[in-house]
Design a protein around this motif. Sequence first.
Motif, PDB file in Angstrom:
ATOM      1  N   MET A   1       0.832  -1.198   0.000  1.00 24.22           N
ATOM      2  CA  MET A   1       0.000   0.000   0.000  1.00 24.22           C
ATOM      3  C   MET A   1       0.865   1.246   0.000  1.00 24.22           C
ATOM      4  SD  MET A   1      -2.972  -1.023   2.731  1.00 24.22           S
ATOM      5  CE  MET A   1      -3.730   0.585   2.544  1.00 24.22           C
ATOM      6  N   LEU A   2       0.402   2.280  -0.703  1.00 15.54           N
ATOM      7  CA  LEU A   2       1.131   3.541  -0.743  1.00 15.54           C
ATOM      8  C   LEU A   2       0.970   4.282   0.575  1.00 15.54           C
ATOM      9  CD1 LEU A   2       0.031   4.829  -4.290  1.00 15.54           C
ATOM     10  CD2 LEU A   2       2.277   3.913  -3.661  1.00 15.54           C
ATOM     11  N   PRO A   3       2.018   4.947   1.045  1.00 10.27           N
ATOM     12  CA  PRO A   3       1.870   5.763   2.265  1.00 10.27           C
ATOM     13  C   PRO A   3       0.925   6.927   2.003  1.00 10.27           C
ATOM     14  CG  PRO A   3       4.010   6.123   1.252  1.00 10.27           C
ATOM     15  CD  PRO A   3       3.396   4.982   0.515  1.00 10.27           C
ATOM     16  N   TYR A  30      -0.940  11.278  -7.469  1.00  6.29           N
ATOM     17  CA  TYR A  30      -0.757  10.344  -6.362  1.00  6.29           C
ATOM     18  C   TYR A  30      -2.120   9.998  -5.774  1.00  6.29           C
ATOM     19  CZ  TYR A  30       1.559   8.307  -2.263  1.00  6.29           C
ATOM     20  OH  TYR A  30       2.023   7.457  -1.286  1.00  6.29           O
ATOM     21  N   ASP A  31      -2.390   8.707  -5.611  1.00  8.70           N
ATOM     22  CA  ASP A  31      -3.728   8.263  -5.211  1.00  8.70           C
ATOM     23  C   ASP A  31      -3.966   8.297  -3.704  1.00  8.70           C
ATOM     24  OD1 ASP A  31      -4.528   7.787  -7.830  1.00  8.70           O
ATOM     25  OD2 ASP A  31      -3.686   5.758  -7.834  1.00  8.70           O
ATOM     26  N   GLY A  83      -1.947  11.297   7.475  1.00  9.91           N
ATOM     27  CA  GLY A  83      -0.914  10.875   6.540  1.00  9.91           C
ATOM     28  C   GLY A  83       0.447  10.674   7.167  1.00  9.91           C
ATOM     29  N   ASP A  84       1.282   9.964   6.442  1.00 12.98           N
ATOM     30  CA  ASP A  84       2.682   9.796   6.838  1.00 12.98           C
ATOM     31  C   ASP A  84       3.489  11.050   6.514  1.00 12.98           C
ATOM     32  OD1 ASP A  84       2.830   6.748   7.496  1.00 12.98           O
ATOM     33  OD2 ASP A  84       1.742   6.863   5.605  1.00 12.98           O
ATOM     34  N   THR A 102       6.076  12.670  -6.679  1.00 16.61           N
ATOM     35  CA  THR A 102       7.528  12.810  -6.756  1.00 16.61           C
ATOM     36  C   THR A 102       8.158  12.884  -5.365  1.00 16.61           C
ATOM     37  OG1 THR A 102       7.336  13.974  -8.877  1.00 16.61           O
ATOM     38  CG2 THR A 102       9.403  14.240  -7.646  1.00 16.61           C
ATOM     39  N   CYS A 103       7.573  13.687  -4.501  1.00 16.70           N
ATOM     40  CA  CYS A 103       8.162  13.894  -3.178  1.00 16.70           C
ATOM     41  C   CYS A 103       8.044  12.655  -2.293  1.00 16.70           C
ATOM     42  CB  CYS A 103       7.516  15.093  -2.501  1.00 16.70           C
ATOM     43  SG  CYS A 103       7.881  16.665  -3.319  1.00 16.70           S
ATOM     44  N   VAL A 104       6.898  12.008  -2.319  1.00 17.06           N
ATOM     45  CA  VAL A 104       6.736  10.801  -1.508  1.00 17.06           C
ATOM     46  C   VAL A 104       7.692   9.714  -1.983  1.00 17.06           C
ATOM     47  CG1 VAL A 104       5.165   8.917  -0.908  1.00 17.06           C
ATOM     48  CG2 VAL A 104       4.360  11.286  -0.823  1.00 17.06           C
ATOM     49  N   ARG A 105       7.830   9.572  -3.279  1.00 10.93           N
ATOM     50  CA  ARG A 105       8.754   8.553  -3.807  1.00 10.93           C
ATOM     51  C   ARG A 105      10.173   8.797  -3.319  1.00 10.93           C
ATOM     52  NH1 ARG A 105       8.148   9.423  -8.994  1.00 10.93           N
ATOM     53  NH2 ARG A 105       9.996  10.756  -9.181  1.00 10.93           N
ATOM     54  N   GLU A 106      10.619  10.055  -3.374  1.00  6.99           N
ATOM     55  CA  GLU A 106      11.981  10.375  -2.944  1.00  6.99           C
ATOM     56  C   GLU A 106      12.150  10.186  -1.434  1.00  6.99           C
ATOM     57  OE1 GLU A 106      14.489  10.861  -4.735  1.00  6.99           O
ATOM     58  OE2 GLU A 106      13.733  11.426  -6.710  1.00  6.99           O
ATOM     59  N   MET A 107      11.161  10.581  -0.662  1.00  5.23           N
ATOM     60  CA  MET A 107      11.283  10.461   0.795  1.00  5.23           C
ATOM     61  C   MET A 107      11.252   9.002   1.232  1.00  5.23           C
ATOM     62  SD  MET A 107       9.180  13.755   2.274  1.00  5.23           S
ATOM     63  CE  MET A 107       9.939  13.679   3.909  1.00  5.23           C
TER      64      MET A 107
END
Length: 344
Positions: A1-3, A30-31, A83-84, A102-107
């Motif tokens: 699951m996505l954060p 982002y979903d 949220g995380d 983009t930001c969640v992927r990098e973090m």
Amino acid sequence: MLPLASIIVPIYKVEEHFARGLEQLLAQTYDALEILLIDDGSPDNCPQLCDDAARNYQQVRTFHQANAGAGAARNLGIEQAKGDYIFFYDIDDEINPTLVETCVREMEARQVDLLCFGFDVVEQSTQHRETIVYQEAELHGENALRSVYLETFALSRHGNGFLWNKVYRRSFLMRNNLRIGNERIQQDEVFNLNVYPLVTSAYIMPRSLYTYYIYERGNIRSRFLPHRFEYYVTVRKAFEQLQKTWQISDPRFGHLLRQRFRTGIDQALRYNLFHPDCPWSKTERMAYLQAILSHPYTKDALSVPSNGWEQRLFTWVYQRQSLLLLRFCHQVINTLRKHYRRLR
């Protein structure tokens, strides 16, 4: 699951921007996203618009509070967020549709508590656009941001104390009990000055993902704030605390503090003192002028050479402590500036 990511949006008298801003939030790629609209007692149709959005879109949640300022609204958002990751968005700006993704992927990949990205600045009156992009850096360890703070944050063009070009891991904010103050202006900068020394992992992304609009109506000069000078003092103290914590000895930092406080003096005396909404009597204005000019920070800022003829002129005017002379010079300079803009 996505954060899950939470976007916190303070809402106050932004009815004309609401539809476009909400559309941009809903267009994020982002979903796993929740949008928290915090109505700060807005006197226009914004409360109803927030309720309609929450009713029509399942990712939107709306909260209402009596008017307490954007800081209190954002703090309510922090408390209510699930949220995380925490994003802050000003609804009269624009965001890249891939910003959250983009930001969640990098973090997630780098396991950092703070991410900072570049932005575009647009002068609404002229549509002049400027892009600010920082040098890429991944930082880990105690005082992680210290090595890049001066160039990337303190001395960068337009500054970098904003909330909206950063993403915060919510557990980091909660663990350190970090909340935004009640200052009516520059509260984001004071908040971040408290954040920086606690960060042990950060990523500086070399991309612009946000467009910041400077509106003439929303300019900090456009509002009368009875405690404006006190807010500038609060900001200065926050900078000095960081300077002490990190033992910053670079003379450019001291010069920056003086120049910034000098700008604050001009805002408080030239624009606040003669604002159409200022209710003070001549006696009260004179007391305000004298209190500011006798402050140690003011004496420090005015003791160094001024930048340009306009600052030199008003340094001379301040030394005379004359309300009449200050008003006259202020009006003349404003008239000249308006004529210059028309000729352009």
